[in-house]
Design an enzyme around this catalytic site. Structure first.
Site, PDB file in Angstrom:
ATOM      1  N   THR A 229       0.859  -1.154   0.097  1.00  0.00           N
ATOM      2  CA  THR A 229       0.028  -0.106   0.067  1.00  0.00           C
ATOM      3  C   THR A 229       0.954   1.154  -0.129  1.00  0.00           C
ATOM      4  O   THR A 229       2.086   1.188   0.654  1.00  0.00           O
ATOM      5  CB  THR A 229      -0.963   0.121   1.241  1.00  0.00           C
ATOM      6  OG1 THR A 229       0.104   0.078   2.455  1.00  0.00           O
ATOM      7  CG2 THR A 229      -1.858  -1.062   1.557  1.00  0.00           C
ATOM      8  N   ASP A 230       0.509   2.370  -0.606  1.00  0.00           N
ATOM      9  CA  ASP A 230       0.988   3.617  -0.558  1.00  0.00           C
ATOM     10  C   ASP A 230       0.990   3.961   1.248  1.00  0.00           C
ATOM     11  O   ASP A 230       0.096   3.194   1.820  1.00  0.00           O
ATOM     12  CB  ASP A 230       0.285   4.638  -0.910  1.00  0.00           C
ATOM     13  CG  ASP A 230       1.346   6.026  -1.309  1.00  0.00           C
ATOM     14  OD1 ASP A 230       2.102   6.063  -0.319  1.00  0.00           O
ATOM     15  OD2 ASP A 230       1.013   6.691  -1.926  1.00  0.00           O
ATOM     16  N   TRP A 231       1.430   4.765   1.566  1.00  0.00           N
ATOM     17  CA  TRP A 231       1.895   4.976   3.045  1.00  0.00           C
ATOM     18  C   TRP A 231       0.507   5.294   3.647  1.00  0.00           C
ATOM     19  O   TRP A 231       0.017   6.713   3.594  1.00  0.00           O
ATOM     20  CB  TRP A 231       2.996   5.896   3.712  1.00  0.00           C
ATOM     21  CG  TRP A 231       4.275   5.112   3.584  1.00  0.00           C
ATOM     22  CD1 TRP A 231       4.978   5.267   4.864  1.00  0.00           C
ATOM     23  CD2 TRP A 231       4.971   4.184   3.013  1.00  0.00           C
ATOM     24  NE1 TRP A 231       6.083   4.357   4.771  1.00  0.00           N
ATOM     25  CE2 TRP A 231       5.805   3.653   3.573  1.00  0.00           C
ATOM     26  CE3 TRP A 231       4.432   3.534   1.693  1.00  0.00           C
ATOM     27  CZ2 TRP A 231       6.937   2.689   3.083  1.00  0.00           C
ATOM     28  CZ3 TRP A 231       5.407   2.464   1.383  1.00  0.00           C
ATOM     29  CH2 TRP A 231       6.461   2.084   1.851  1.00  0.00           C
ATOM     30  N   ALA A 233      -2.380   4.047   3.091  1.00  0.00           N
ATOM     31  CA  ALA A 233      -3.728   3.778   2.071  1.00  0.00           C
ATOM     32  C   ALA A 233      -4.312   2.435   2.538  1.00  0.00           C
ATOM     33  O   ALA A 233      -5.404   2.068   1.606  1.00  0.00           O
ATOM     34  CB  ALA A 233      -2.882   3.712   0.602  1.00  0.00           C
TER      35      ALA A 233
END
Ligand code: BGC
Length: 751
Positions: A229-231, A233
């Site tokens: 995941t993006d940070w 997300a």
């Protein structure tokens, strides 16, 4: 230990913990099971390795000093796979030296709007160019045993409300424009990791999107690596693991792992799904196990940053050959950015720079007679500053004026409101050009700007955000030590309102509809015949090139065959140079709404003065195909296409026609509501239908063979636009319901 044995040795809780980071940058480890932690760092144009005690993903806290390469918006203008691979290779080396296992890049979202605050990190408006450069970058990074992590998957084309916005987008557009680059990165990198984005796509976060992750990325593209995941997300971890995600970043206090254990115990997801996630993580651990260690980085890295910058900057305008400048002349250098360069963007990609070279100090080395005036401070100026600059300009032979976008104008987490440069910069350029018309403007910006003073500047060099060596690259291009060879990887529209996303950017509330569909960038400007300020692919040189001898291996082929295209390019000027050659395929497909032409190949070649080289490309099915939603596959309609070879999208030098024959038939599902014209358009269906049609035609209430052509056309059109059902109703008892069903069955069976 084999993956299967590792999995057997792990408890449910341990597996769950492996799906969540251990802290801000690391994955969970179980050394006793042979599972080390993986360390991750940004970023796409320079390593941002942070201390675990001062971590952030917004570029606020410091990081280890590293080399700052040009950002994506400039590097892409090199159109040079080898150069980008080399840049990736050096980034991978630095990562390895600092014990980083996963480098969070390339950043490769499509530039839908010039306003996106992170465009400076991204490559292009074109998916082919994006994908090719991303794959080269990934190959370079991963050749060091460090995993790349292309981001942000997918349709993350704005920063406004980035964690809540739902991107509403049709399947064809998604496939052709927004997924295509990632597809190349995954298949041709092939990348070992991938980062999911913050936004939703058609109602679901990508991290939970079964269609996107398990069907497309893992199913169709065969991705076995870690989907991270993006940070911050992560929304629902169980749903994400079910969809095929591997890892939540950053780590938390254990909540997510506990949720996963509970979800398995309650039967919401299976332990096998957790095993798949752990397997993907073990895949990356295995790939990075042999990470090459090396010497601490040094001068050679700065040289690579210089090479990328000097091979990418774009000479947009060169009226009366004002460039290259003559160092014997008296030159005025104007603009604060000459001494305080804007060379990178803000946010998670921010690099604590290894060394910084400004343009002024480099110009000073080349040109003995220099005058300087700042002209502005950041985004403001005063009448006195402008007057001083104008006075200095008047007393010099020529002027180099540095302007652009101050750093507060574009950054991660917000978008620009307009495409304008600060008024102070525009006013300065106008006043200086009035005092001395021999002006060259050097722009430093992450994305396109409106250029109201274009007619007043004789020269224009687009330097974008050129990294730590940008000053040297600018000086060398201005004085002809380097022949400029960059070309735009995005269109510069005249004004924001010309951009295709203008009416739907950044959307309303938490919804943004991509209503322009596939018509992004030049695909739109060409279709609408809207002249941009500078077209996609544009870029000048200090030499000239002639294109000749276009040969297509055959004039007709099937969609299963390949087409070899060759031609010659000659340097017809006095200077050695590098030319970027672009191949576009022009569609004359009337059945489908397509762009006028699309980029399908490119190459960058070096040519000495007078030298000529043959260039050859091989095109396959995808060069002619569009994504057909009913087939759920790429499809080529039979028809005539044109192979166009150009120096830019608006500068096509050679072209030749080719016929492509489809080997795949799209079955038309016939129902009572199928239009007659669709049946008559298909020779096979028409042949089967004609006997019935001839039989009932006389009973239609209107005569189809009117003498008056106008009426005839109208009558035919009326009938052709009828459904089978309405046709039957017009002829009443002459075509019973049973007979109609029989016809439908026959038509469906013969295909
Ligand atoms: C950015 C990512 C970055 C991550 C970690 C996020 O804010 O969107 O691109 O890799 O932070 O710094």
């Amino acid at each position: 230990m084999k993956t299967i044995d590792i999995l057997k040795s792990l408890t449910l809780e341990q597996k769950a913990r492996l799906c969540v980071g251990m802290n801000f940058w690391m994955t969970q480890n179980f050394p006793e099971k042979g599972i080390p932690s993986l360390f991750m760092s940004d970023g796409p144009h320079g390593l941002r390795k942070q201390d675990l005690n001062a971590s952030d993903h917004l570029g606020l806290n410091d990081s280890e000093p590293s080399v700052c390469y040009p950002t994506g918006s400039l590097a892409a203008c090199s159109w040079d796979r080898d150069l980008i691979r080399e840049m990736g290779n050096h980034l991978g080396q630095e990562a390895s030296q600092l014990d980083v296992d996963i480098l969070l890049g390339p950043a490769m979202n499509i530039k839908r709007s010039p306003l996106c605050g992170r465009n400076f990190e991204y490559y292009s408006e074109d998916p082919y160019l994006t994908g090719q450069l991303a794959a080269a970058f990934i190959q370079g990074v991963q050749s060091n045993g460090v995993s790349a992590c292309p981001k942000h998957f997918v349709a993350n084309n704005q920063e406004t409300r980035r964690k809540a916005v739902d991107t509403l987008i049709d399947e064809r557009t998604l496939r052709e424009i927004y997924l295509a680059g990632f597809e190349t990165a995954i298949k041709e990198g092939p990348s070992w990791s991938l980062m999911s984005s913050y936004n939703k796509v058609n109602g679901t976060y990508p991290a939970e999107h079964t269609h996107l992750i398990s069907e497309i990325v893992r199913g169709e593209w065969g991705f076995a690596g870690a989907l991270i995941t993006d940070w911050g997300a992560m929304d629902q971890i169980a749903a994400s693991i079910h969809a095929g995600l591997t890892l939540q970043m950053p780590g938390d206090d254990g909540t997510s792992a506990r949720k996963l254990v509970r979800a398995v115990e309650k039967g919401e997801i299976s332990e096998a799904e957790l095993d798949q996630a752990v397997t993907a993580l073990l895949f990356v651990i295995e790939k990075t196990r042999g990470r090459k260690k090396g010497e601490k980085h040094g001068e050679q890295y700065h040289e690579v940053a210089y090479q990328v910058a000097s091979q990418s900057m774009i000479l947009l305008k060169n009226e009366s050959g004002i460039l290259p400048l003559n160092p014997q002349k008296k030159i005025a250098v104007i603009g604060e950015m000459a001494k305080q360069p804007r060379f990178q963007g803000s946010g998670s990609s921010h690099v604590n720079v290894f060394r910084l070279v400004d343009a002024y100090s480099q110009i000073e080395k080349i040109c003995p007679q220099l005058c300087y005036a700042p002209g502005y401070s950041d985004e403001t100026t005063t009448p006195e500053m402008i007057a001083e600059a104008a006075r200095i300009a008047k007393n010099c032979d020529q002027v180099v004026l540095f302007a652009g976008l101050p750093s507060s104008y574009e950054a991660e987490s917000y978008d620009r409101q307009d495409m304008k440069m600060p008024q102070a910069h525009n006013d300065l350029i106008a006043a200086v050009a009035q005092a001395n018309p021999e002006v060259v403007v050097v722009l430093s910006n992450g994305s396109p700007v409106e250029i109201p003073w274009l007619g007043q500047a004789k020269g224009l060099l687009e330097a974008y955000l050129g990294g730590e060596a940008s000053g040297a690259a600018i000086a060398d291009i201005l004085f002809g030590r380097v022949n400029p060879s960059g070309k735009l990887a995005e269109t510069f529209p005249v004004k924001l309102e010309d951009n295709p996303s203008y009416l739907n950017f950044p959307g309303e509330g938490d919804r943004v509809e991509y209503r322009e569909g596939i018509f992004v960038g030049y695909r739109y400007y060409e279709k609408k015949k809207t002249r941009p300020a500078f077209a996609f692919g544009h870029g000048l040189s200090y030499t000239t090139y002639a294109y000749s001898d276009l040969k297509l291996e055959k004039s007709s082929l099937t969609d299963q065959e390949q087409l070899k295209v060759s031609f010659k390019v000659k340097n017809t000027g006095q200077k050695a140079g590098k030319e970027i050659i672009q191949l576009y395929v022009k569609n004359s497909d009337y059945q489908i709404n397509r762009a006028v032409k699309e980029l399908k190949e490119f190459a960058k070649i070096s040519l000495a003065p007078g030298e000529e080289k043959e260039v050859a490309f091989v095109l396959g099915k995808r060069a002619f195909a569009y994504y057909d939603v009913s087939l759920q596959d790429w499809h080529v309609n039979s028809g005539d296409y044109e192979i166009c070879i150009g120096a830019a999208s608006d500068d096509i030098r050679l072209s030749a026609p080719v016929h492509v024959q489809s080997t795949q038939k799209i079955k038309l599902h016939i129902t009572r509501n199928t239009l007659l014209l669709d049946i008559l358009a298909d020779p096979q269906l028409e042949e089967a239908f004609l006997p019935f049609y001839t039989q009932i035609k006389p009973y239609l209430p209107f005569n189809l063979n009117q003498k008056d052509l106008k009426t005839d056309k109208m009558a035919r059109s009326m009938v052709n636009n009828m459904t089978l059902n309405s046709l039957a109703s017009y002829v009443g008892r002459f075509l019973s319901d049973e007979e109609l069903e029989k016809i439908i069955q026959i038509l469906n069976n013969i295909q």
